[in-house]
Design an enzyme around this catalytic site. Sequence first.
Site, mmCIF file in Angstrom:
data_model
loop_
_atom_site.group_PDB
_atom_site.id
_atom_site.type_symbol
_atom_site.label_atom_id
_atom_site.label_comp_id
_atom_site.label_asym_id
_atom_site.label_seq_id
_atom_site.Cartn_x
_atom_site.Cartn_y
_atom_site.Cartn_z
ATOM 1 C CE LYS A 13 -25.627 30.888 2.306
ATOM 2 N NZ LYS A 13 -25.123 31.110 0.930
ATOM 3 N NE ARG A 160 -28.030 40.437 -1.523
ATOM 4 C CZ ARG A 160 -27.673 39.282 -0.945
ATOM 5 N NH1 ARG A 160 -28.597 38.390 -0.619
ATOM 6 N NH2 ARG A 160 -26.416 39.017 -0.686
HETATM 7 P P1 AMP Z 1 -25.544 37.075 2.309
HETATM 8 O O1 AMP Z 1 -26.864 37.745 2.279
HETATM 9 O O2 AMP Z 1 -25.467 35.946 3.304
HETATM 10 O O3 AMP Z 1 -25.049 36.665 0.944
HETATM 11 O O4 AMP Z 1 -24.494 38.162 2.852
HETATM 12 C C1 AMP Z 1 -24.259 39.361 2.152
HETATM 13 C C2 AMP Z 1 -22.937 39.985 2.604
HETATM 14 O O5 AMP Z 1 -22.999 40.263 4.012
HETATM 15 C C3 AMP Z 1 -21.712 39.092 2.461
HETATM 16 O O6 AMP Z 1 -21.165 39.127 1.153
HETATM 17 C C4 AMP Z 1 -20.782 39.706 3.491
HETATM 18 O O7 AMP Z 1 -20.230 40.926 3.047
HETATM 19 C C5 AMP Z 1 -21.742 40.032 4.634
HETATM 20 N N1 AMP Z 1 -21.885 38.887 5.561
HETATM 21 C C6 AMP Z 1 -23.030 38.180 5.824
HETATM 22 N N2 AMP Z 1 -22.798 37.218 6.716
HETATM 23 C C7 AMP Z 1 -21.480 37.296 7.036
HETATM 24 C C8 AMP Z 1 -20.622 36.555 7.894
HETATM 25 N N3 AMP Z 1 -21.083 35.507 8.610
HETATM 26 N N4 AMP Z 1 -19.320 36.917 7.967
HETATM 27 C C9 AMP Z 1 -18.837 37.952 7.258
HETATM 28 N N5 AMP Z 1 -19.573 38.682 6.420
HETATM 29 C C10 AMP Z 1 -20.887 38.368 6.303
#
Ligand code: AMP
Length: 215
Positions: A13, A160
Amino acid sequence: MNLILLGPPGAGKGTQAKKLVAELGIPQISTGDILREAARGGTELGLKAKPLMDSGKLVPDDIVIGIIAERLKAPDSSKGFILDGFPRTVPQAEALEAMLRAMGKAIDRVLSIEVPEQAVVERISGRRSCPRDGSVFHVLAQPPKRDGICDACGGPLIQRDDDRAEKVVERNKQYREKTSPLIAFYSQRGVLKAVAGEGTTEGVHASILEALPQR
Ligand code: AMP
């Protein structure tokens, strides 16, 4: 053009959002990036979100909905935006719908990037990210020019915390249980298009462009 990129962790994404930014000239809005930035800065939001993010759990809906409500007010999203990592639950999608309706806007397309779970684990475990500018690399599939160094800004790359194998299992579970119902949600609204997420970054990008509404 108001877009959402949907897909399991590691589907690509973020990478695809960045390519769309270059192509369409509209901003990428990543709740994950905003939360990581807050965590690094040690703000109240960051302190609350960090333990949840580190364990692969979702941050509460009201927090991320608040972040998006603020972010969508910024003038750079007036011509469109690419949501990356939001919404992740049905209540978030409903809140977004209400928010956009109040602004006289709607989502034009939801691109569901489909990748088998095994491929996702491989992608995430090799992922290296730049905390400074958000660039993303992969140790095998897309290595940086200099080992461990960001091509774009020259800063050090990191893995990360939530990209470590043991956390990926929890993130996949959260995706299956809480996020995958959004496929039906947006399909019912007639805006969903599925895109095969395997293959090269360029190939997936081309499929995404084909799946966009007429410009
Ligand atoms: P990502 O970088 O999109 O994989 O997000 C990393 C982490 O941020 C996720 O595993 C969640 O803990 C938190 N996070 C990001 N976006 C959301 C969302 N829309 N709702 C809830 N938690 C989120």
